[in-house]
Write an enzyme that holds these catalytic residues in place. Structure first.
Site, short mmCIF file in Angstrom:
data_model
loop_
_atom_site.label_atom_id
_atom_site.label_comp_id
_atom_site.label_asym_id
_atom_site.label_seq_id
_atom_site.Cartn_x
_atom_site.Cartn_y
_atom_site.Cartn_z
N GLY A 30 0.81 -1.21 0.00
CA GLY A 30 0.00 0.00 0.00
C GLY A 30 0.85 1.27 0.00
O GLY A 30 0.59 2.20 -0.77
N HIS A 166 1.48 3.18 11.36
CA HIS A 166 0.49 2.31 10.70
C HIS A 166 -0.30 1.46 11.69
O HIS A 166 -1.23 0.77 11.30
CB HIS A 166 1.18 1.41 9.67
CG HIS A 166 1.67 2.17 8.48
ND1 HIS A 166 0.97 2.23 7.31
CD2 HIS A 166 2.77 2.96 8.30
CE1 HIS A 166 1.62 2.98 6.44
NE2 HIS A 166 2.72 3.45 7.02
N ASP A 372 -6.60 -3.43 15.32
CA ASP A 372 -5.96 -3.23 14.02
C ASP A 372 -5.87 -1.74 13.76
O ASP A 372 -6.87 -1.03 13.95
CB ASP A 372 -6.81 -3.90 12.92
CG ASP A 372 -5.95 -4.49 11.82
OD1 ASP A 372 -4.81 -4.04 11.66
OD2 ASP A 372 -6.43 -5.41 11.12
N TYR A 501 4.07 38.81 34.48
CA TYR A 501 4.89 38.02 35.42
C TYR A 501 4.85 36.51 35.10
O TYR A 501 5.78 35.97 34.53
CB TYR A 501 4.44 38.30 36.86
CG TYR A 501 5.30 37.60 37.88
CD1 TYR A 501 6.57 38.10 38.17
CD2 TYR A 501 4.86 36.45 38.53
CE1 TYR A 501 7.39 37.45 39.08
CE2 TYR A 501 5.68 35.80 39.44
CZ TYR A 501 6.94 36.29 39.72
OH TYR A 501 7.75 35.66 40.60
P1 ADQ Z 1 -1.22 -5.40 8.21
O1 ADQ Z 1 -1.28 -5.84 9.62
O2 ADQ Z 1 -0.35 -6.21 7.34
O3 ADQ Z 1 -0.75 -3.87 8.08
P2 ADQ Z 1 -3.76 -5.07 6.52
O4 ADQ Z 1 -3.98 -3.63 6.38
O5 ADQ Z 1 -5.01 -5.80 6.76
O6 ADQ Z 1 -2.79 -5.42 7.73
O7 ADQ Z 1 -3.11 -5.72 5.22
C1 ADQ Z 1 -2.15 -5.13 4.46
C2 ADQ Z 1 -2.09 -5.79 3.06
O8 ADQ Z 1 -1.78 -7.18 3.15
C3 ADQ Z 1 -3.41 -5.68 2.32
O9 ADQ Z 1 -3.22 -4.93 1.13
C4 ADQ Z 1 -3.81 -7.11 2.00
O10 ADQ Z 1 -4.31 -7.30 0.69
C5 ADQ Z 1 -2.53 -7.90 2.16
N1 ADQ Z 1 -2.84 -9.26 2.60
C6 ADQ Z 1 -3.35 -9.65 3.76
N2 ADQ Z 1 -3.53 -10.98 3.76
C7 ADQ Z 1 -3.14 -11.43 2.57
C8 ADQ Z 1 -3.06 -12.72 1.96
N3 ADQ Z 1 -3.45 -13.82 2.59
N4 ADQ Z 1 -2.56 -12.81 0.72
C9 ADQ Z 1 -2.16 -11.71 0.08
N5 ADQ Z 1 -2.20 -10.50 0.57
C10 ADQ Z 1 -2.68 -10.35 1.82
C11 ADQ Z 1 -0.46 -2.77 8.97
C12 ADQ Z 1 -1.47 -2.52 10.09
C13 ADQ Z 1 -2.86 -2.32 9.50
C14 ADQ Z 1 -2.84 -1.20 8.47
C15 ADQ Z 1 -1.73 -1.40 7.46
C16 ADQ Z 1 -1.56 -0.19 6.55
O11 ADQ Z 1 -1.46 -3.59 11.03
O12 ADQ Z 1 -3.78 -2.02 10.53
O13 ADQ Z 1 -4.07 -1.18 7.79
O14 ADQ Z 1 -0.48 -1.60 8.11
O15 ADQ Z 1 -1.30 0.96 7.28
#
Ligand code: ADQ
Length: 726
Positions: A30, A166, A372, A501
């Site tokens: 992301g 994050h 989260d 003061y």
């Molecule tokens: P994460 O804890 O990794 O991130 P999340 O935001 O749910 O949590 O996922 C990040 C990315 O991982 C998503 O784009 C998702 O598609 C991908 N992903 C998850 N499971 C997957 C799978 N089985 N296969 C492929 N891709 C997968 C941390 C924080 C979050 C916050 C993000 C961004 O813990 O709360 O949303 O950073 O700031």
């Protein structure tokens, strides 16, 4: 040309070694998408750990890795295996991660892990510093690098630094447990802009900063040394179009068939990193309970669980994986039949097209983290329902940051198993029309605040706060201006000093009665007032007894209670026009009630005013009561000739005809002053600044808007300035 320097624990490229060959694989997360959407500045450098411990690389291999990474504008920060253990698996993932997600029982506090965290943050700083040029923007990401903003600020005091967290920022009650809490907060405060996913995290952060370091904020901005630091919420989004356009994926059906669910079975999906914060175990238990209590759904619904391997070097993660596998085995063993698997479990990461295919095919997504920061999976799922005939519905934990934006989902408390069971049933039975209605609302939000908007918003806020800082700096007294002021002072025949003061000559203290003058300030005032060309007036809201006792032996003039009483040098107190005080009878009992209801607060009674002080009270309660009290008194005093004023941790009620502006005017009118100096720190001093002639040197102490020409950091800086005149 200025550049953007991005810093994160991991580079957006994974480096691996197989059979002596070095492989680089870009990982488009992301953050990388958000960064690539920024059009300016064009030049980018990304610093981070490439994912291989440096003691597993020969110096030549290390050079090859660095070279290959440079071609992608990435710069490696190499870590030893020991540092990976101490800094990454250790302090980051065994101390900060659990604590910030409210898993206090998993958090460990070990000096050697903290030392490693400090060392690696230092190493990042050393690696980055030579690349920083004036005008560059530095954007640091996440909880592994919380000391870095301050470290960079020490190396490059004028650097433009943003930091984004994050994960959640927890409440003060958790932050206070960290033995090194102050260093961590001070580390973060080295940034100009601090971003969080949600306003709750902003609130928690500001409250911890206040309670631990004493820095107070005004509208989420803090005045640190001579800088402004802004703290705000920037809810991270996704690349909406990428997911919305994926509806057309041809291999949706193939993917579903591959995971073993036949066409008639409804699909619920669960997608996360395998992490105890994600609530996978409770979710599986709830699904098990759903099948037990709703036998009519057996054979008609399947749960697809996709868990990405994560932090496999931390024991808890391996234990959790074993527990999940056992539970999946038990549920499938209990209910499964030849042609129906209740849970399809995959312990791996899925490539984008497969993941999108699943999001598209699902009837519901069960996303129930126990905590989260945001949770992007929930947003990705919603985007995939865009304009579909059969739409999936989202079941979302209220503990995910995303819940505040996705409030039309079926929102659940992830610990409440019965509620989860009810939500699964509700999702399966929800009519298409209702699903569409809810999804449309969420889609319009998620499609507006995308990851690109998030990145733009953050950078434009960073530029904005820097512009405000520039304004602040121009209001500071430069060396050239100082010289000019000195010249003006020495050329002047008659000079007037109007000095507040508290908070101006002396710093604030917790108990107002402890703010008596120290030898340094007494000496400065004595020298200044000893010059026959000077007239020094201390003009305060304090009562005449206190001022007299503290400053009465000096050759200075005193003004007490904002102008209600005057004393010229060593003469007696004079009361120019007696002011009406009947109103005190009505107001006093109300203030007494607030003293009783607000532990730590107190009532001060002066001849012409009543002051309610709450500096020692619990900060949130003090804020609430201040608001309540001001509202109550404003209504009550509407027909009286008195005003209600909110100052620094006080509410003061006084006659409106008495103010420092009038008092200053009286002194200004006494003769033709060729040099006028005035200093003050709060709203009552603004009346003085407004009354001054144009040539006056007026100084506001501290932050906030002001009519004064110059700005000084605090009493210490004012004292240095006054000492020059002596
Ligand atoms: P994460 O804890 O990794 O991130 P999340 O935001 O749910 O949590 O996922 C990040 C990315 O991982 C998503 O784009 C998702 O598609 C991908 N992903 C998850 N499971 C997957 C799978 N089985 N296969 C492929 N891709 C997968 C941390 C924080 C979050 C916050 C993000 C961004 O813990 O709360 O949303 O950073 O700031």
């Amino acid at each position: 040309m200025s550049k953007l320097i991005i810093v994160s624990n991991r580079l957006p490229v994974t480096v691996s070694r197989a059979g002596g060959k070095i492989n680089l694989r870009p990982s488009v997360g992301g953050v990388a998408t958000g960064m690539s959407s920024l059009s300016e500045p064009e030049e980018r450098l990304w610093f981070g750990w490439p994912g291989l411990a440096d003691d597993r690389l020969t110096p030549e291999a290390e050079q090859t890795v660095a070279q290959k990474l440079h071609e992608l504008d990435c710069h490696p920060v190499f870590l030893s295996a020991k540092d990976v253990r101490g800094f990454y698996s250790g302090f980051s993932n065994k101390t900060i991660w659990p604590l910030f997600h409210y898993f206090v029982q998993h958090a460990i506090f070990k000096e050697e892990l903290w030392e490693s965290y400090k060392r690696v943050n230092g190493l990042f700083c050393q690696t980055i510093s030579p690349y920083i040029d004036e005008g560059d923007t530095i954007w640091i990401h996440d909880y592994q690098l919380m000391l870095l903003p301050r470290l960079i600020r020490e190396q490059a005091p004028h650097a433009k630094i943003g930091f984004f967290l994050h994960i959640p920022f927890p409440s003060f009650e958790l932050v206070r447990l960290i033995p090194w809490r102050e260093e961590i907060l001070e580390g973060l405060l080295g940034a100009d802009l601090l971003g969080f996913h949600e306003y709750d995290y902003v609130r928690h952060f500001l409250s911890s900063v206040y309670r631990i370091t004493g820095h107070e904020h005004q509208l989420s901005e803090l005045h640190i040394e001579d800088r402004l630091v802004r703290v705000d919420a920037f809810p991270m989004g996704i690349d909406y179009d990428k997911y919305a356009d994926s509806t057309e994926q041809p291999d949706v059906q193939r993917e579903i068939e591959r995971i073993g669910a036949n066409r008639d079975v409804r699909l619920i999906i669960s997608v996360d990193r395998l992490d105890y914060t994600k609530g996978i175990l409770v979710r599986l238990e709830a699904y098990d309970w759903f099948l037990t209590t709703h036998p009519e759904y057996r054979g008609k619904v399947s749960l697809v669980v996709i868990a990405v391997p994560s932090r496999t070097k931390v024991d808890q993660y391996n234990e959790l994986r074993d527990q999940i596998e056992q539970l999946v085995g038990r549920v499938n063993g209990t209910y499964g039949t030849l042609d129906w698997t209740p849970i399809s479990y995959m312990y791996r990461s899925l490539p984008f097209d497969k993941l999108a295919a699943l999001y598209n095919a699902a009837d519901a997504a069960l996303i129930t983290p126990l905590r989260d920061g945001m949770n992007l999976v929930a947003k990705e799922f919603i985007a995939c329902q865009h304009e579909k005939e059969h739409q999936g519905i989202l079941i979302l934990s209220e503990m995910a940051g995303a819940a505040s934006e996705l409030c039309e989902a079926i929102v659940v408390n992830p610990h409440n198993k019965d509620r989860l069971v009810g939500a699964i049933k509700e999702a399966l039975e929800m009519p298409q029309e209702e699903r569409r209605r809810r999804n449309r609302l969420m889609q319009s939000r998620v499609s507006r605040y995308t990851v690109s908007r998030w990145a733009h918003d953050f950078i434009s806020n960073l530029n904005d706060i820097r512009a405000q800082q520039e304004d602040l700096l121009t209001a500071r007294i430069s060396a050239a201006r100082q010289e000019e002021i000195d010249k003006q002072y020495h050329a002047a025949k008659r000079r007037l000093f109007l000095l507040d003061y508290d908070g101006t000559l002396v710093p604030f203290v917790r108990r107002p009665e402890d703010a008596h003058p120290d030898p340094q300030v007494l000496a400065i005032l004595k020298t200044l007032a000893g010059d026959p060309k000077n007239e020094v007036v201390v003009i305060s809201g304090r009562d005449k007894e206190t001022l007299g006792a503290w400053l009465g032996d000096l050759p200075v003039n005193l003004i007490a209670e904002h102008g209600a009483f005057f004393r010229t040098r060593d003469q007696a107190w004079d009361e120019p026009v007696p002011v009406e005080t009947d109103w005190k009878r009505i107001i006093r009992p109300i203030l007494e009630l607030y003293v009783d209801r607000t532990p730590g607060s107190l009532l001060e009674e002066k001849d012409y005013s009543l002051v309610w002080h709450c500096r020692k009270s619990e900060p949130d309660l003090a804020k609430l009561r201040t608001q309540e009290l001001s509202d109550a008194l404003t209504t009550l005093t509407a027909n009286l000739n008195i005003g209600v004023f909110e100052g620094s941790k006080i509410v003061e009620i006084k006659n409106i005809s008495v103010n420092k502006g009038e008092a200053a005017r009286m002194w200004l009118a006494k003769q033709d002053w060729s040099f006028v100096f005035c200093a003050g720190d709060d709203y009552t001093d603004e009346d003085m600044f407004a009354a001054l002639p144009e040539h006056a040197v007026s100084c506001k102490i501290g932050g906030g808007s002001s009519k004064a020409r110059f700005r000084l950091n605090g009493p210490a800086e004012l004292r240095r300035l006054l000492a020059r005149f002596g």
